[in-house]
Enzyme design. Structure first.
Site, PDB file in Angstrom:
ATOM      1  N   HIS A   1       0.874  -1.183   0.000  1.00 52.27           N
ATOM      2  CA  HIS A   1       0.000   0.000   0.000  1.00 52.27           C
ATOM      3  C   HIS A   1       0.906   1.226   0.000  1.00 52.27           C
ATOM      4  O   HIS A   1       1.412   1.613   1.046  1.00 52.27           O
ATOM      5  CB  HIS A   1      -0.884   0.022   1.249  1.00 52.27           C
ATOM      6  CG  HIS A   1      -1.831  -1.137   1.352  1.00 52.27           C
ATOM      7  ND1 HIS A   1      -3.128  -1.079   0.895  1.00 52.27           N
ATOM      8  CD2 HIS A   1      -1.681  -2.385   1.857  1.00 52.27           C
ATOM      9  CE1 HIS A   1      -3.741  -2.237   1.124  1.00 52.27           C
ATOM     10  NE2 HIS A   1      -2.883  -3.054   1.714  1.00 52.27           N
TER      11      HIS A   1
ATOM     12  N   ASN B   1      -6.476   0.959  -2.696  1.00 54.33           N
ATOM     13  CA  ASN B   1      -7.186   1.827  -1.736  1.00 54.33           C
ATOM     14  C   ASN B   1      -6.450   3.137  -1.468  1.00 54.33           C
ATOM     15  O   ASN B   1      -6.070   3.452  -0.347  1.00 54.33           O
ATOM     16  CB  ASN B   1      -7.501   1.074  -0.431  1.00 54.33           C
ATOM     17  CG  ASN B   1      -6.271   0.510   0.251  1.00 54.33           C
ATOM     18  OD1 ASN B   1      -5.257   0.245  -0.391  1.00 54.33           O
ATOM     19  ND2 ASN B   1      -6.343   0.340   1.557  1.00 54.33           N
TER      20      ASN B   1
ATOM     21  N   LYS C   1      -8.981  -6.439  -7.149  1.00 57.35           N
ATOM     22  CA  LYS C   1      -8.932  -6.693  -5.710  1.00 57.35           C
ATOM     23  C   LYS C   1     -10.254  -6.291  -5.066  1.00 57.35           C
ATOM     24  O   LYS C   1     -10.742  -5.181  -5.266  1.00 57.35           O
ATOM     25  CB  LYS C   1      -7.795  -5.858  -5.104  1.00 57.35           C
ATOM     26  CG  LYS C   1      -7.817  -5.695  -3.577  1.00 57.35           C
ATOM     27  CD  LYS C   1      -7.195  -6.883  -2.872  1.00 57.35           C
ATOM     28  CE  LYS C   1      -7.326  -6.842  -1.349  1.00 57.35           C
ATOM     29  NZ  LYS C   1      -6.344  -6.021  -0.673  1.00 57.35           N
TER      30      LYS C   1
ATOM     31  N   HIS D   1      -9.559  -9.792  -0.079  1.00 59.69           N
ATOM     32  CA  HIS D   1      -9.328  -9.629   1.357  1.00 59.69           C
ATOM     33  C   HIS D   1     -10.501 -10.362   1.994  1.00 59.69           C
ATOM     34  O   HIS D   1     -11.633  -9.880   1.968  1.00 59.69           O
ATOM     35  CB  HIS D   1      -9.326  -8.148   1.728  1.00 59.69           C
ATOM     36  CG  HIS D   1      -9.232  -7.908   3.203  1.00 59.69           C
ATOM     37  ND1 HIS D   1      -8.211  -7.208   3.787  1.00 59.69           N
ATOM     38  CD2 HIS D   1     -10.028  -8.308   4.234  1.00 59.69           C
ATOM     39  CE1 HIS D   1      -8.386  -7.172   5.099  1.00 59.69           C
ATOM     40  NE2 HIS D   1      -9.487  -7.827   5.393  1.00 59.69           N
TER      41      HIS D   1
ATOM     42  N   ASP E   1       2.128  -7.054   2.672  1.00 63.78           N
ATOM     43  CA  ASP E   1       1.016  -6.183   3.087  1.00 63.78           C
ATOM     44  C   ASP E   1       1.560  -4.928   3.777  1.00 63.78           C
ATOM     45  O   ASP E   1       1.033  -4.488   4.802  1.00 63.78           O
ATOM     46  CB  ASP E   1       0.008  -6.914   3.982  1.00 63.78           C
ATOM     47  CG  ASP E   1      -1.344  -6.184   4.035  1.00 63.78           C
ATOM     48  OD1 ASP E   1      -1.481  -5.138   3.382  1.00 63.78           O
ATOM     49  OD2 ASP E   1      -2.246  -6.660   4.740  1.00 63.78           O
TER      50      ASP E   1
HETATM   51  O1  DOR Z   1      -4.363  -3.906   7.887  1.00 64.31           O
HETATM   52  C1  DOR Z   1      -4.723  -3.515   6.784  1.00 64.31           C
HETATM   53  N1  DOR Z   1      -4.300  -2.340   6.287  1.00 64.31           N
HETATM   54  N2  DOR Z   1      -5.567  -4.266   6.075  1.00 64.31           N
HETATM   55  C2  DOR Z   1      -6.135  -3.820   4.940  1.00 64.31           C
HETATM   56  O2  DOR Z   1      -6.901  -4.528   4.350  1.00 64.31           O
HETATM   57  C3  DOR Z   1      -5.859  -2.449   4.454  1.00 64.31           C
HETATM   58  C4  DOR Z   1      -4.547  -2.006   4.926  1.00 64.31           C
HETATM   59  C5  DOR Z   1      -4.322  -0.537   4.719  1.00 64.31           C
HETATM   60  O3  DOR Z   1      -4.552  -0.064   3.599  1.00 64.31           O
HETATM   61  O4  DOR Z   1      -3.865   0.141   5.638  1.00 64.31           O
HETATM   62 ZN    ZN Z   2      -3.381  -4.944   2.292  1.00 65.05          ZN
HETATM   63 ZN    ZN Z   3      -6.304  -6.792   3.082  1.00 65.76          ZN
END
Ligand code: DOR
Ligand code: ZN
Ligand code: ZN
Length: 430
Positions: free
Chosen positions: A58, A90, A140, A170, A296
């Site tokens: 991200h 996102n 996604k 997810h 992640d």
């Molecule tokens: O812990 C998470 N952080 N899970 C997610 O699905 C989104 C991610 C985020 O964008 O910070």
């Molecule tokens: Zn993620």
């Molecule tokens: Zn996720």
């Protein structure tokens, strides 16, 4: 004469004393005798792996660049031994339209020092077809944010496309997480440990079951992001059959940490799905059922993470701790270099269709990470290139570090120092 030769490479596990010839960013030879080249780097017998591919980051760019951007995120990737990253949708705006997708390619193309792919999100079914033409790594879906009826429509729409696309999920059920979260919020307990109760393991298994059912019904490939419970693995083991119809990913935090860290580090380890208790959590022995390790990498600011359990955003920055943690396991004989190649190079390249990545072979992109397997290090967030300078792995003593990262023949990291480079959208025709 070719551009570059990496001499005296140990192509783990089996090939020692090799020279890799590189020209125009591609591997052109692997020989015992070093080829004639403009430049030579002596690797001095160190292990050389294909550059790591992170299927799940991200980078917050555009819109949330106070948390991270494509420059700092890609610097963190290079520092952690990653040469390709796949960014999640996102951001603000979310990568759910053709316009936003093209805009993000442009931003990343300007700022990223590693190569990149983009996962597309879905808000509007009508945008699926135009985005598909731009080659997303996958579509996604955050199942914790949408109803199964919408998910069904997404599967149906994607199944009508002439080409096959992977649907990444997810997997946490929206109804169950909302119900349990409301229940926990109705009490006055603000101890971060209740976050694990607000999103229980059954929520993951229910969502996973729905995703598997849809994958089978519509004959679509699915990739399960950050699997976090034993029950999920049991289910995946039962249904996994041919090819890459159902693939799965694990994060280092779900493998190495349990929910007691919520007590120790509070919301700094708040993440979705949450860390699990010892009965439900996964460990390194489950890697045999898993296809990909994804970081992640989900950076937030210190101020955000210091808020209370309901207000602090979920996510852990992981790009710069993942490989050291895994190399440490190799030193303990719990993992092998082969596992790293399978889970962080070959499998992500195959699953997400990165044709020139993931293997050291003639014709492939010259992406490498060079390892000092004896180097000891105490994990220190002050050394991170990410904007998120905290980690639940702070203070861990590890043995084994990436010491050089090379993207298409260009050094992007040398002993913790990063260098400029023009990262490329991986699906661009060459
Ligand atoms: O812990 C998470 N952080 N899970 C997610 O699905 C989104 C991610 C985020 O964008 O910070
Ligand atoms: Zn993620
Ligand atoms: Zn996720």
């Amino acid at each position: 004469m070719i551009d570059l030769c990496l001499k005296n490479c140990n192509l783990v596990p089996e090939k020692d004393g090799c020279s890799i010839g590189i020209d125009n960013g591609k591997i052109v030879s692997i020989t015992k005798i070093p080829p004639k080249s403009e430049k030579v780097i002596d690797i001095k017998g160190k292990p050389v792996l294909p550059g790591l591919i992170d299927s799940h980051v991200h980078f917050r760019d555009p819109g949330l660049t106070y948390k991270e951007d494509f420059k700092t995120g890609s610097h963190a990737a290079a520092n952690g031994g990653f040469t390709t990253v796949m960014d999640m949708p996102n951001t603000i705006p979310p990568t759910v339209t053709k316009k936003a997708f093209l805009e993000k390619i442009k931003i990343a193309g300007k700022k990223s020092i590693v190569d990149f792919a983009l996962h597309a999100g879905v808000n509007d079914l009508d945008q699926i077809r135009p985005i598909a033409k731009l080659k997303p790594a996958s579509f996604k879906i955050f199942m914790d944010l949408v109803d199964n009826s919408f998910l069904m429509e997404v599967f149906e729409e994607i199944s009508k496309l002439s080409q096959k696309y992977t649907i990444s999920v997810h997997a946490e059920d929206k109804n169950i997480t909302n119900y349990c979260t409301e229940h926990e919020k109705s009490g006055s307990n603000l101890n971060p440990i209740i976050y694990a109760k607000a999103r229980p393991p059954i929520s993951e298994v229910v969502a996973l079951s729905a995703a598997i059912a849809l994958s089978r019904f519509y004959n679509q490939k699915i990739h399960i992001c950050h699997v976090s419970t034993k029950n999920s693995i049991e289910l995946i083991d039962i249904v996994k059959n041919k090819g890459d119809q159902i693939t799965s990913e694990i994060t280092p935090h779900h493998m190495f940490l349990d929910d007691s860290y919520l007590d120790k580090y509070g919301n700094f380890v708040k993440t979705n799905p949450p860390l699990r208790d010892n009965e439900n959590k996964l460990d390194i022995s489950h890697l045999k059922s898993i296809d990909v390790i994804g970081t992640d990498h989900a950076p937030h600011t210190l101020e955000e993470k210091e808020k209370n359990v309901w207000e602090a955003p979920p996510g852990i920055p992981s790009l710069e701790t993942t490989l050291p943690m895994l190399l440490n396991e190799i030193n303990k004989d719990k993992m092998s270099f082969g596992d790293i190649k399978r889970l962080l190079c070959e499998n992500p390249a195959r699953i997400f269709n990165l044709k020139n990545k993931g293997r050291i072979a003639e014709g492939m992109d010259a992406d490498f990470v060079i390892i000092d397997i004896k180097k000891e290090y105490v994990i220190n967030p002050d050394d991170f290139k990410t904007k998120a300078k905290y980690s639940p792995f702070e203070g861990f003593n590890v043995k084994g570090m990436p010491v050089m990262t090379i993207v298409r023949g260009n050094i992007v990291m040398d002993e913790g120092e990063v260098f400029e480079n023009k990262g490329k959208f991986v699906y661009e025709e060459t």
